[in-house]
Design an enzyme around this catalytic site. Structure first.
Site, short mmCIF file in Angstrom:
data_model
loop_
_atom_site.label_atom_id
_atom_site.label_comp_id
_atom_site.label_asym_id
_atom_site.label_seq_id
_atom_site.Cartn_x
_atom_site.Cartn_y
_atom_site.Cartn_z
N GLY A 1 -3.03 -2.17 -6.62
CA GLY A 1 -1.83 -2.85 -6.98
C GLY A 1 -2.07 -4.05 -7.70
O GLY A 1 -3.25 -4.53 -7.95
N HIS B 1 0.78 -1.24 0.06
CA HIS B 1 0.06 0.02 0.13
C HIS B 1 0.91 1.25 0.01
O HIS B 1 0.70 2.24 -0.67
CB HIS B 1 -0.78 0.14 1.25
CG HIS B 1 -1.87 -1.11 1.76
ND1 HIS B 1 -1.74 -2.05 2.48
CD2 HIS B 1 -3.17 -1.37 0.74
CE1 HIS B 1 -2.84 -2.77 2.30
NE2 HIS B 1 -3.53 -2.37 1.37
#
Ligand code: PAF
Length: 288
Positions: free
Chosen positions: A152, A42
């Site tokens: 992601g 993250h």
């Protein structure tokens, strides 16, 4: 509660006031949506966003709509203080923390449904999942109104679903992907890795080994069907359960012919260790 000195907004109006002031100053806004329990994957997205945009908003919201009854909504790790510290260290400009009641008040009835990349793989096992993700991401995009949003590659199917959502619903947002963060032994970083005990954590790294071998076999011209069967057998031997181990078209996630791949592919897997589900994927390119 989160400490005072960390810039944060808990309401849409507070969020919009802040974002509007940036826009008035002609600053660009990047957005990193998360469910918290932040790890290096993250934070690398926040760094990527910082490199691309003048200001960065990260949201933390454990979205109930993407969990089915009996899944880990209640157990999902919630580590707000730690998350806020990590976001502050990464120079995130604003943390957006909406409440469930504000996101889905009584009488809430809208939902976003997709087909295309949202069919099969994860959706075969978690049929509610992508509608829940698409719904919350649509709301978050409308609330934040960023120029760019960052997701992601670890959740590769989700990434394609979001790209399709942005295209189909005309969001004026550029979607950028960040590479999967990995532990030293190759295990893809995931908030759910926190569920693994020591023995399971040691076994978990096999997923990376199996996918690497699968991608390498396809890259050296092995037939797709044969390479898939080998990877599936390895996964069945290594894990307590296997939801899928497959090679798909990298651009669309369409199924591929049985023979050697002739276009960029993606190998994707979801397996189980005890009650924990691990997912991962990587690129597989045809022989040069
Ligand atoms: O990838 C996630 O953490 C979630 O699916 C997302 C995109 C934040 C939506 O809740």
């Amino acid at each position: 509660m989160i400490t005072q000195q960390i810039p944060h907004a808990t309401t849409v109006s507070a969020l919009r006031t802040r974002v509007r002031s940036w826009r008035d100053d002609r600053l660009t806004v990047g957005f990193v949506p998360t469910m918290g329990a932040l790890h290096e994957g993250h934070i690398s997205l926040v760094r990527l966003a910082k490199a691309q945009c003048d200001r960065v908003v990260a949201s933390i919201f454990v979205n109930p709509k993407q969990f089915a009854a009996g899944e880990d909504l209640d157990a999902y790790p919630r580590t707000l203080i730690d998350d806020a510290e990590k976001l502050t260290d990464a120079r995130c400009d604003l943390i957006y923390l909406p409440t469930s009641e504000a996101m889905y008040p009584d009488g809430y009835s809208a939902g976003v449904t997709l087909t295309g990349p949202a069919l099969g793989l994860e959706a075969a096992v978690r049929p509610h999942f992508f509608d829940g993700v698409a719904t919350v991401v649509t709301k978050l995009f409308n609330q934040v109104r960023p120029d760019m949003a960052f997701f992601g590659e670890k959740d590769y199917q989700q990434l394609l679903v979001i790209r399709q959502l942005v295209k189909d619903l005309d969001f004026p947002i550029n979607v950028l992907a960040g590479e999967t963060g990995r532990a030293k032994d190759g295990l893809a970083l995931s908030s759910r890795n926190a569920y693994l005990d020591a023995d399971q954590r040691a076994r978990a790294s096999q997923l990376n080994v199996i996918l690497k071998a699968f991608a390498a076999a396809l890259g050296s011209g092995a037939g797709r069907a044969e390479a898939t069967a080998t990877a599936q057998a390895s996964a069945r031997a290594a894990f307590d359960g296997v939801d899928y181990v497959e090679a798909r078209c990298a651009a669309t996630l369409a199924e591929l012919d049985d023979g050697p791949i002739d276009r960029p592919a993606r190998v994707l897997a979801a397996v189980r260790l005890g009650s924990t589900r691990l997912i991962d994927n990587m690129a597989a390119n045809p022989p040069a």
